[in-house]
Design an enzyme around this catalytic site. Structure first.
Site, mmCIF file in Angstrom:
data_model
loop_
_atom_site.group_PDB
_atom_site.id
_atom_site.type_symbol
_atom_site.label_atom_id
_atom_site.label_comp_id
_atom_site.label_asym_id
_atom_site.label_seq_id
_atom_site.Cartn_x
_atom_site.Cartn_y
_atom_site.Cartn_z
ATOM 1 N N LYS A 239 0.960 -1.334 0.314
ATOM 2 C CA LYS A 239 -0.102 0.469 0.398
ATOM 3 C C LYS A 239 0.929 1.459 -0.366
ATOM 4 C CE LYS A 239 -3.945 2.249 2.456
ATOM 5 N NZ LYS A 239 -3.447 3.128 3.251
ATOM 6 N N GLN A 240 0.077 1.999 -1.168
ATOM 7 C CA GLN A 240 1.299 3.062 -0.858
ATOM 8 C C GLN A 240 1.403 4.529 -1.507
ATOM 9 O OE1 GLN A 240 3.713 5.259 -0.598
ATOM 10 N NE2 GLN A 240 5.519 3.904 -1.028
#
Length: 352
Positions: A239-240
């Site tokens: 997740k970014q």
């Protein structure tokens, strides 16, 4: 599905800019793209059969089941941002059952939340929607405030409640990142041994990454390297944050760079910036989902659809929609999550 043309109208003047772009930096044939059999790529890895089954449960649940794309509801802001500030717009979410109900009603692949919140409801819901337990947090009660992810629960407890995955955050670039990397590495090893999947929130966090009033904590080069460190920790999903600029390394003058990082590998186009993030997830072998960001009210639907279009066209695997969903009335929260899902279901929106 919503009328996709109506959703894309939200893009306004940016519609052509985003939908007609073709990546000429890293082309789509150079990365592994999401597809219905995406989970099979893990059969070549060291992940055991139980872990692959756990990943399959996530990928094959909800409205995006069997597409290779992911829609996850993340609600850990009660700790990360204080419960009062997070749930004041919608006090029903002080009760964690309503968080789970939102994920189910919206047809999410999984619900990601705190150890305590999911534990309260595990016997009622863990068999109805995949649970992802966030095991570390930045508690916000220390003064002067600090930013440090500390463990709030154990992998074994998450496994005992029937969770299929654990999530954790590392603040790459922070003074505490060395300890966080070691802790998360050990936790992910234990999770895989128990047959659970792993999701890493790969956030850059350093006040020194702000220069001349430009915040490079979400720069493409810095966040992409955080992704590469994350997949090196054997995260199964990254997740970014969506990249907002580039050139963090050169502006702050640290780490190592090559001029072609900013010409051959990416450009200033938001889809190319996001593709560089995907490239650093072992060329897309590990799925990358982008953050949906904070809620800003009336503009949320446009921002959510725009983020989904950028992520999908870049070769990403989804948008993880939190505050834009739970900081509005329940039915509106379902609607905005469904709108993002519709972008991934729309065959007319292709990878750039």
């Amino acid at each position: 599905m919503e009328n996709i043309n109506q959703l894309l109208e939200l893009l306004g003047a940016e519609e052509e800019f985003l939908l007609n772009h073709v990546c000429k930096t890293i082309t789509k044939d150079q990365i592994h793209l999401p597809h219905p059999d995406f989970i099979d790529s893990f059969l070549q890895s060291n992940r055991n059969g139980q872990t692959i089954r756990s990943l399959t449960q996530i990928y094959n649940h909800g409205r995006l089941s069997g597409t290779g794309y992911l829609s996850i509801l993340p609600v850990d802001q009660g700790i990360e941002h204080t419960a009062g500030s997070s749930f004041a717009p919608n006090p029903m979410y002080f009760d964690p059952e309503n968080i789970v109900k939102l994920a189910i009603e919206a047809g999410c692949n999984a619900i990601a939340s705190t150890m305590g919140g999911l534990a309260m409801l595990s016997r009622k819901y863990a068999h109805k929607i995949p649970f992802i337990v966030k095991i570390n947090h930045n508690e916000l009660l220390t003064y002067p405030k600090k930013y440090d992810q500390i463990m709030f629960g154990s992998v074994k407890d998450a496994w005992n409640m029937g969770a299929v995955a654990v999530g954790a955050t590392v603040y790459f670039g922070s003074a505490e990142s060395d300890r966080q990397i070691i802790e998360v590495s050990k936790a992910f090893e234990e999770a895989h041994n128990l047959g659970m999947a792993t999701i890493l929130w790969c956030y850059a966090r350093n006040n020194a990454f702000v220069k001349d009033n430009v915040d490079y904590n979400s720069a493409a080069d810095i966040t992409a390297q955080a992704n590469y460190l994350g997949v090196s920790l054997q995260a199964d999903i990254i997740k970014q944050k969506m990249p907002t600029n580039n050139g963090g390394f050169t502006a702050i003058e640290f780490a190592k760079t090559d001029p072609e990082m900013y010409t051959k590998l990416t450009s200033d186009h938001p889809i190319d910036l996001c593709r560089y993030q995907v490239l650093n997830c072992y060329a897309g072998r590990i799925a990358m989902i982008n953050s949906g960001g904070e809620s800003k009210g009336a503009s949320d639907f446009k921002a959510a659809v725009k983020s989904a279009v950028i992520n999908k066209r870049a070769g990403g695997s989804g948008i993880i929609m939190g505050r834009k969903a739970f900081q509005r009335p329940f039915n509106d929260g379902v609607q905005i999550i469904n709108a993002v899902q519709d972008v991934y279901l729309a065959k007319a929106i292709s990878v750039a």
